[in-house]
Design a protein around this motif. Sequence first.
Motif, PDB file in Angstrom:
ATOM      1  N   THR A  69      35.332  41.771  51.874  1.00  0.00           N
ATOM      2  CA  THR A  69      34.942  43.142  51.509  1.00  0.00           C
ATOM      3  C   THR A  69      33.458  43.336  51.809  1.00  0.00           C
ATOM      4  O   THR A  69      33.059  44.349  52.386  1.00  0.00           O
ATOM      5  CB  THR A  69      35.227  43.405  50.012  1.00  0.00           C
ATOM      6  N   ILE A 121      41.823  45.857  53.496  1.00  0.00           N
ATOM      7  CA  ILE A 121      41.478  45.085  52.295  1.00  0.00           C
ATOM      8  C   ILE A 121      42.656  45.028  51.308  1.00  0.00           C
ATOM      9  O   ILE A 121      42.683  44.182  50.418  1.00  0.00           O
ATOM     10  CB  ILE A 121      40.163  45.622  51.671  1.00  0.00           C
ATOM     11  N   THR A 156      44.190  40.828  55.988  1.00  0.00           N
ATOM     12  CA  THR A 156      42.949  41.597  55.817  1.00  0.00           C
ATOM     13  C   THR A 156      42.231  41.753  57.164  1.00  0.00           C
ATOM     14  O   THR A 156      41.505  42.713  57.365  1.00  0.00           O
ATOM     15  CB  THR A 156      42.032  40.866  54.809  1.00  0.00           C
TER      16      THR A 156
END
Lengths: 56, 401
Positions: free
Chosen positions: B390, B164, B142
């Motif tokens: 996120t 992501i 990520t």
Amino acid sequence: MRDLLLAGEIYFLAFVIGMLMAAIIKIMLFVIRRISPENRGAGAKAGQPDKGGGAA
Amino acid sequence: MNLMTLFQGVGTLFYQEPNVVIARIALIILGIVLVYLGKKGTLEPLIMIPMGFGMSAVNAGVLFLSADKIGTLFMDPLVEQTDELMGILQIDFLQPVYTFAFSNGLIACLVFMGVGVLADMGNVLRFPFTSMLIALFAELGTVITFPIARAMGLTMGESAAVSIVGGADGPMVLFASLILAEDLFVPITIVAYLYLSLCYGGYPYLIRLMIPKEMRGMVVKAAKATDITSKEKIIFDIIACTLLCLLFPMGAPLFVSFFLGNAVKESGVLKYMELLENVLLYMATFFLGLLLGVLCEASTLLDPKILPLLVLGILSLALSGVGGIIGGYVVYLINGKKFNPVIGIAGVSCVPSTAKVAQKEVYKINKRATILQYAMGASVCGVITTAILTGLYITMVPLFE
């Protein structure tokens, strides 16, 4: 280079927040177990003074 | 009567650009293949069957909407004017679902509520540092994919959205890409779901490559299953949710959905549990698959950025798998070599699939070794760490763009 730094910064912050959450879990469990009525009852049963207050 | 006007799905093939025609035919075939692979169990059937149907049907069912306009009666994701939208809402049968549940991220939140009901926080609370450390290492993809995507020419938002994918959470990818890369959210989400299905086939090979056989069968001491109460889990849910919402208000819809789902499960309100788990989760997953398929119109997927997305998506998931196993090794060393590093792969989220992969690999070597408790803890923590990343991406990236 700027993108690499931003990625590093994001990962560092994620690590800090993640570890903070783990620490919160430990503290939370400690506090809940310390103040829960069951634990206070167990202490009294074992012949120790009840730390939970109540009638003197 | 002209046959091309009568059978417009075929007729439009003769009026469109050759590259669009080829892409339409390829997508019709791909849709059929996805349904077949979903039925066979190679890919996740819950997503792939509706997605495959949507993909085939939307590319076959093209018609002349007016003298100079070709389109479908499914939906129009690009409509912006309110008046035009009101008209389309009354014609295109999936437009209401898209407008009121998809483009605002509601569908991702509903899936997350269901995931919350399925997740058990017990193992996270039992081994918080171990689970969190593994899950953080399993976010390697990520993070590393972001600068690579930038070097490949994607914008900051697009790079963050495709990174992501490494968090291995479909709803999270959808939610993030809707905010960060609105133009590419369809291909990014499709890449995520396609690879999520495939990576469970690939992770066992990664485990065998990185962990020697004698270590894979290592027995880990299990904890008592009853030592964490529902009350403790609910208190954690509300504290974690509030803390994350305070830190990342942009990700608040996802946080509240996940932790609320879990709190509903722990509160024991059976009716709500049934609603979230049996109705909303499956309804949202079904429409998510169908809409993603319908969004795969040939013209949407002819974007030249699709190829880098395909490469970056798989790279992100592979790096996260490697990171998870490195995390497993780190915990192995911290715990005085009394920890099975295979558990690391479970940090790549997607409850409970990666945990099952880990247990299966361990079981193949040692029939008495049970690692599921630790693996589930790492897996659920993977959801939390992906939510944190996120939140960080959608908060920080716009500041630098």
